[in-house]
Scaffold this active site. Structure first.
Site, short mmCIF file in Angstrom:
data_model
loop_
_atom_site.label_atom_id
_atom_site.label_comp_id
_atom_site.label_asym_id
_atom_site.label_seq_id
_atom_site.Cartn_x
_atom_site.Cartn_y
_atom_site.Cartn_z
CB CYS A 16 -0.96 -0.08 1.17
SG CYS A 16 -2.52 0.71 0.83
CG HIS B 60 -3.23 -3.26 4.35
ND1 HIS B 60 -2.34 -2.67 5.21
CD2 HIS B 60 -3.76 -2.26 3.61
CE1 HIS B 60 -2.32 -1.36 5.01
NE2 HIS B 60 -3.18 -1.09 4.04
CD GLU C 21 -0.74 -5.46 6.72
OE1 GLU C 21 -0.59 -5.96 5.60
OE2 GLU C 21 -1.09 -4.27 6.90
N1 GLN Z 1 -3.85 6.24 1.07
C1 GLN Z 1 -2.58 6.05 1.69
C2 GLN Z 1 -1.52 6.95 1.05
O1 GLN Z 1 -1.75 7.52 0.06
C3 GLN Z 1 -2.15 4.61 1.63
C4 GLN Z 1 -3.11 3.75 2.40
C5 GLN Z 1 -2.52 2.53 2.99
O2 GLN Z 1 -1.31 2.36 3.07
N2 GLN Z 1 -3.41 1.67 3.48
O3 GLN Z 1 -0.46 7.05 1.53
#
Ligand code: GLN
Length: 200
Positions: A88, A182, A184
């Site tokens: 992410c 994610h 995890e």
């Molecule tokens: N929206 C977040 C960002 O732009 C990332 C979200 C996440 O890591 N779950 O940094």
């Protein structure tokens, strides 16, 4: 006796980028898989680890904290000889660029472009079963998306290892494995296991 250096059988130490975000859940998965986790906050910490997990969180904040600890400059060097798994926000920071935000600097270690928060706000977080390619074959994997980015472009050297419908969600370029969801949080350690056993 000839002086032959014994090959180290020391188990790998798994670095967790522990500046912000969801690193503690990664620690639990890593420990459940029988590996040792080590929190990385500074350049000095990188010397203690054999690989690095960059968690989800908030990429703008994480970038600032990485700069403070010198990690923004050090991670590209580390990546030349060590594998990295990123989820992410971690993927956002490793990408070549962020769609619509050319001034938000990224590390450019994966030849892809991402669109931040592509599925909406926190409230629009969801989990859905996607497909991943693991050593045992193609299989379903429960993907948890939290203000997740979308991968909107990938370069020729990037392999797609998982998807949700037609969208790539798990990609690999060399020794970097990165995903928009994610793993995890799904109670399924198979992607971590793949990273630790096949890439580290
Ligand atoms: N929206 C977040 C960002 O732009 C990332 C979200 C996440 O890591 N779950 O940094």
């Amino acid at each position: 006796m000839p002086a032959v250096a014994a090959r180290s059988s020391r188990p790998a130490t798994v670095g967790l980028l522990a500046l912000q975000g969801d690193f503690d859940m990664h620690r639990q998965v890593v420990q459940n898989l029988g590996r040792t986790a080590y929190e990385v906050r500074t350049v000095h910490d990188l010397a203690h680890v054999d690989c690095l997990i960059m968690p989800g969180g908030e990429s703008t904040t994480m970038r600032k904290l990485m700069r403070l600890g010198g990690l923004f400059g050090a991670i590209p060097q580390f990546a030349k000889s060590h594998p990295i798994m990123a989820t992410c926000a971690g993927l956002i920071l490793l990408s070549r660029g962020i769609e619509g935000a050319p001034l938000e600097e990224t590390l450019g270690l994966i030849d892809c472009t991402v669109s931040r928060n592509a599925y909406g706000r926190q409230y629009h977080s969801f989990r859905q079963s996607g497909r991943v390619r693991l050593p045992e074959g193609e299989t379903e994997f429960e993907m948890v998306f939290i203000r997740a980015p979308q991968i909107v472009r990938i370069g020729g050297s990037v392999e797609i290892h998982g998807s949700l419908g037609d969208e790539p969600t798990l990609i690999r370029q060399g020794n970097i494995l990165a995903m928009t969801f994610h793993p995890e949080l799904s109670g399924d350690g198979r992607i971590h296991e793949f990273f630790l056993s096949q890439m580290v």
